[in-house]
Design an enzyme around this catalytic site. Structure first.
Site, PDB file in Angstrom:
ATOM      1  CE  LYS A   1      -1.903   3.070   1.993  1.00 11.90           C
ATOM      2  NZ  LYS A   1      -1.782   4.501   1.597  1.00 11.90           N
TER       3      LYS A   1
ATOM      4  CD  GLU B   1      13.022   0.885   9.812  1.00 14.71           C
ATOM      5  OE1 GLU B   1      13.491   1.964  10.213  1.00 14.71           O
ATOM      6  OE2 GLU B   1      13.591  -0.202   9.975  1.00 14.71           O
TER       7      GLU B   1
ATOM      8  CB  CYS C   1      12.886   8.918   9.059  1.00 11.75           C
ATOM      9  SG  CYS C   1      13.809   7.936   7.871  1.00 11.75           S
TER      10      CYS C   1
ATOM     11  CD  GLU D   1       9.580  12.742  11.988  1.00 12.96           C
ATOM     12  OE1 GLU D   1       8.416  12.313  11.993  1.00 12.96           O
ATOM     13  OE2 GLU D   1      10.546  12.089  11.537  1.00 12.96           O
TER      14      GLU D   1
HETATM   15  P1  NAD Z   1       2.177   8.373   7.494  1.00  9.13           P
HETATM   16  O1  NAD Z   1       2.226   7.632   8.781  1.00  9.13           O
HETATM   17  O2  NAD Z   1       1.224   9.509   7.384  1.00  9.13           O
HETATM   18  O3  NAD Z   1       1.801   7.385   6.313  1.00  9.13           O
HETATM   19  C1  NAD Z   1       2.577   6.234   6.032  1.00  9.13           C
HETATM   20  C2  NAD Z   1       1.698   5.218   5.340  1.00  9.13           C
HETATM   21  O4  NAD Z   1       0.685   4.773   6.248  1.00  9.13           O
HETATM   22  C3  NAD Z   1       0.949   5.761   4.123  1.00  9.13           C
HETATM   23  O5  NAD Z   1       0.941   4.785   3.103  1.00  9.13           O
HETATM   24  C4  NAD Z   1      -0.432   6.000   4.676  1.00  9.13           C
HETATM   25  O6  NAD Z   1      -1.431   5.992   3.680  1.00  9.13           O
HETATM   26  C5  NAD Z   1      -0.574   4.821   5.629  1.00  9.13           C
HETATM   27  N1  NAD Z   1      -1.591   4.966   6.676  1.00  9.13           N
HETATM   28  C6  NAD Z   1      -2.063   6.103   7.224  1.00  9.13           C
HETATM   29  N2  NAD Z   1      -3.002   5.813   8.165  1.00  9.13           N
HETATM   30  C7  NAD Z   1      -3.105   4.461   8.215  1.00  9.13           C
HETATM   31  C8  NAD Z   1      -3.886   3.555   8.985  1.00  9.13           C
HETATM   32  N3  NAD Z   1      -4.759   3.985   9.903  1.00  9.13           N
HETATM   33  N4  NAD Z   1      -3.740   2.232   8.791  1.00  9.13           N
HETATM   34  C9  NAD Z   1      -2.849   1.777   7.890  1.00  9.13           C
HETATM   35  N5  NAD Z   1      -2.094   2.593   7.114  1.00  9.13           N
HETATM   36  C10 NAD Z   1      -2.206   3.918   7.283  1.00  9.13           C
HETATM   37  O7  NAD Z   1       3.668   8.837   7.178  1.00  9.13           O
HETATM   38  P2  NAD Z   1       4.157   9.700   5.929  1.00  9.13           P
HETATM   39  O8  NAD Z   1       3.707  11.116   6.131  1.00  9.13           O
HETATM   40  O9  NAD Z   1       3.831   9.028   4.650  1.00  9.13           O
HETATM   41  O10 NAD Z   1       5.728   9.607   6.091  1.00  9.13           O
HETATM   42  C11 NAD Z   1       6.449  10.468   6.891  1.00  9.13           C
HETATM   43  C12 NAD Z   1       6.807   9.800   8.210  1.00  9.13           C
HETATM   44  O11 NAD Z   1       7.503   8.583   7.948  1.00  9.13           O
HETATM   45  C13 NAD Z   1       7.741  10.607   9.072  1.00  9.13           C
HETATM   46  O12 NAD Z   1       7.334  10.513  10.410  1.00  9.13           O
HETATM   47  C14 NAD Z   1       9.092   9.923   8.891  1.00  9.13           C
HETATM   48  O13 NAD Z   1       9.990  10.105   9.946  1.00  9.13           O
HETATM   49  C15 NAD Z   1       8.675   8.511   8.730  1.00  9.13           C
HETATM   50  N6  NAD Z   1       9.710   7.763   8.019  1.00  9.13           N
HETATM   51  C16 NAD Z   1      10.466   6.861   8.705  1.00  9.13           C
HETATM   52  C17 NAD Z   1      11.473   6.173   8.052  1.00  9.13           C
HETATM   53  C18 NAD Z   1      12.346   5.184   8.773  1.00  9.13           C
HETATM   54  O14 NAD Z   1      13.025   4.411   8.106  1.00  9.13           O
HETATM   55  N7  NAD Z   1      12.387   5.158  10.085  1.00  9.13           N
HETATM   56  C19 NAD Z   1      11.694   6.400   6.702  1.00  9.13           C
HETATM   57  C20 NAD Z   1      10.898   7.322   6.031  1.00  9.13           C
HETATM   58  C21 NAD Z   1       9.893   7.988   6.707  1.00  9.13           C
END
Ligand code: NAD
Length: 507
Positions: free
Chosen positions: A186, A261, A295, A396
């Site tokens: 997804k 992650e 991140c 963050e």
């Molecule tokens: P997000 O949590 O908003 O979304 C991530 C994914 O989760 C998307 O595909 C989204 O559609 C899905 N999602 C949202 N709500 C959901 C639910 N209730 N159930 C299942 N799936 C759901 O994050 P984002 O804005 O896409 O990404 C940014 C964040 O990701 C930042 O916090 C960043 O630090 C983190 N990040 C972490 C790493 C790592 O390796 N640690 C790498 C990249 C990004």
């Protein structure tokens, strides 16, 4: 309105990929991703998958795994071939993929090109490991044998973020396939095309139908269906810590395996003997790569008091030379933020910093005029003299805003570095290697860089301590996230009445 950007004709279009078949969402619904660099344009028209589509994709992955389609679980040569072919196809299509990533993320093309290359490297690395997965065995004094075999966990639900759409996906997909899992992906709704184009390339390889399925759509619908489905054995999630916590709670109901992650708030510790040139360049690279939407972005500069002025002057100088502009332009160093809402979040943090009386030494403004008026362009921003307990230093921000805090000695540096809820990555600069190593050992983070910043070789690992996550991606450890260990015990005595049985059977 159709537009051209580089070699791309907009809008890009994506569909669902389920059981080897491409198609629209049930009901034909679509959602639209704007171009963050110019919001008058639609970048992508994407299939808006429903819960029903998610269930179809899960069923396809379940069937493929349970039927061991084309001997997927044991035919490592097939898995190896799929992964190598994917790496090759990514390299062949690298210019287009880089343009797609740059378009949807707003990532400068100079950063999107190595991003694509890194995704190819990840597939190639795991192709090399697919045929080298040995187990362990042990012979007991009785002659009985214990075989410990590693097995694919099964159907993996992969939920990915938007900020590095190809490598985030590759880090999950490549090791999961290397060990024989099947998948439902997804993608983030800001980057549906980048993921779709990758998965479509995978479908040009020897990949059996049903092994890799892609369903774009809302996280709360498609993502939630994947997380709660009993047919999914594990969730591999990258995204915000808040979303990750919700997923962990849901998954716990069925003891579903998870790896997470999540977010970060990376400290970057600069001692008084550090090479100021190297340290300042590496800092700025980590601070403003992908507009700080990373991140592992460097977000807290912890600087020893005596070199504060010298170091900060260098960092400010480099930051002010950053060219913010159109990501498609090769001379651009920093593009727009991902969305209007993210721009607003970041601006609120800037306002908070100003209201709190912190010293904004550079940046802080939204850029205006020309293209800037149709995108989310902010200046690289640095606040000095920030207390580590402040929201600016604790939360963050996910944008180009960095805080500077000074420390007196090694102990205080370690304390400040660790005094946040996150623990993803950190940097340490000191000419005194034993000191740099001591500090690196005591910082609670999954990666600590000494004399570098934001290096992520596929041979290493990536993952967080504390609220930055659970599990490790990349390297050999990346395989563990997708495997169970099974013991197969085989009797070697040949006895039909073994001494242990006499505890229950009296003859
Ligand atoms: P997000 O949590 O908003 O979304 C991530 C994914 O989760 C998307 O595909 C989204 O559609 C899905 N999602 C949202 N709500 C959901 C639910 N209730 N159930 C299942 N799936 C759901 O994050 P984002 O804005 O896409 O990404 C940014 C964040 O990701 C930042 O916090 C960043 O630090 C983190 N990040 C972490 C790493 C790592 O390796 N640690 C790498 C990249 C990004």
């Amino acid at each position: 309105m159709a537009t051209d950007i580089g070699s791309l004709q907009l809008p890009l279009s994506t569909r669902l990929l389920i059981d080897g078949e491409e198609g629209p969402a049930t009901g034909g619904e679509e959602f639209y991703r704007e171009n963050p660099a110019d919001n008058r344009q639609v970048a992508t028209a994407a299939a808006k998958g429903s819960a029903e589509d998610a269930r179809a994709a899960i069923d396809a992955a379940r069937r493929a795994f349970d039927s061991n389609t084309q001997n997927w679980i044991y035919n490592y040569k097939l898995r190896e071939q799929v992964l190598y072919q994917t790496a090759q196809l990514i390299r062949e299509h690298a210019p287009r993929l880089a343009e797609v990533v740059s378009l949807e993320v707003g990532m400068p093309i100079r950063q999107a090109i190595p991003h694509v290359a890194a995704a190819a490297d990840i597939f190639e690395f795991y192709a090399g490991l697919a045929g080298k997965l040995y187990g362990e065995s042990f012979t007991l004094p009785t002659g009985s044998m214990i075989n410990l075999v590693k097995e694919p966990i099964g159907v993996i639900g992969m939920i990915t973020p938007w900020n590095f759409p190809l490598t985030q996906t590759a880090r999950k997909v490549a090791p999961a396939l290397a060990v024989g899992c099947t998948l439902v992906i997804k993608p983030a709704s800001y980057t549906p095309a980048a993921t779709y184009e990758l998965v479509k390339l995978m479908h040009q390889t020897a990949l059996p139908n049903g092994v890799v399925n892609l369903v774009s759509g809302p996280g709360t619908v498609v993502g939630a269906e994947i997380v709660t489905s009993r047919k999914v054995d594990k969730i591999s999630f990258t995204g915000e810590s808040g979303t990750g916590k919700d997923i962990a709670v849901q998954a716990a109901r069925d003891i579903k395996r998870i790896s997470l992650e999540l977010g970060g708030k990376a400290p970057y510790v600069v001692f008084d003997d550090a090479d100021m040139e190297g340290a300042s360049r590496a800092a700025v690279f980590g601070m403003f790569r992908n507009a700080g939407q990373a991140c592992g972005a460097t977000t807290r500069l912890l600087v020893q008091e005596s070199v504060h002025d010298e170091f900060l002057a260098k960092v400010v100088h480099l930051s002010q030379n950053i060219k913010v502009g159109n990501p498609a332009d090769e001379s651009t160093d920093m593009g727009p933020l991902i969305s209007a809402s993210q721009e607003q979040v970041v601006q609120e943090y800037i306002k908070f910093g100003l209201d709190a009386g912190y010293d904004m030494v550079t940046g802080g403004h939204k850029l205006q005029g020309g293209l800037y008026d149709n995108g989310y362009y902010l200046e690289p921003t640095i606040f000095d003299g920030v207390d580590n307990s402040s929201r600016l230093a604790q939360e963050e921000i996910f944008g180009p805003v960095v805080v500077v805090t000074t420390f007196k000695d090694e102990e205080e540096a370690i304390h400040l570095a660790n005094d946040v809820e996150f623990g993803l990555v950190a940097g340490v600069w000191s000419a005194d290697y034993p000191r740099a190593m001591r500090v690196a050992r005591r910082i609670q983070a999954g990666t600590v860089w000494i004399w570098d910043n934001y290096a992520q070789p596929v041979e290493g690992i990536w993952g967080g301590y504390k609220q930055s996550g659970i599990g490790r991606e990349l390297g050999y450890y990346g395989l563990d996230d997708f495997q169970e260990v099974k013991q197969i015990f085989t009797d070697g005595t040949g006895l039909t009445m073994k001494p242990a049985y006499s505890q229950v059977i009296s003859e």
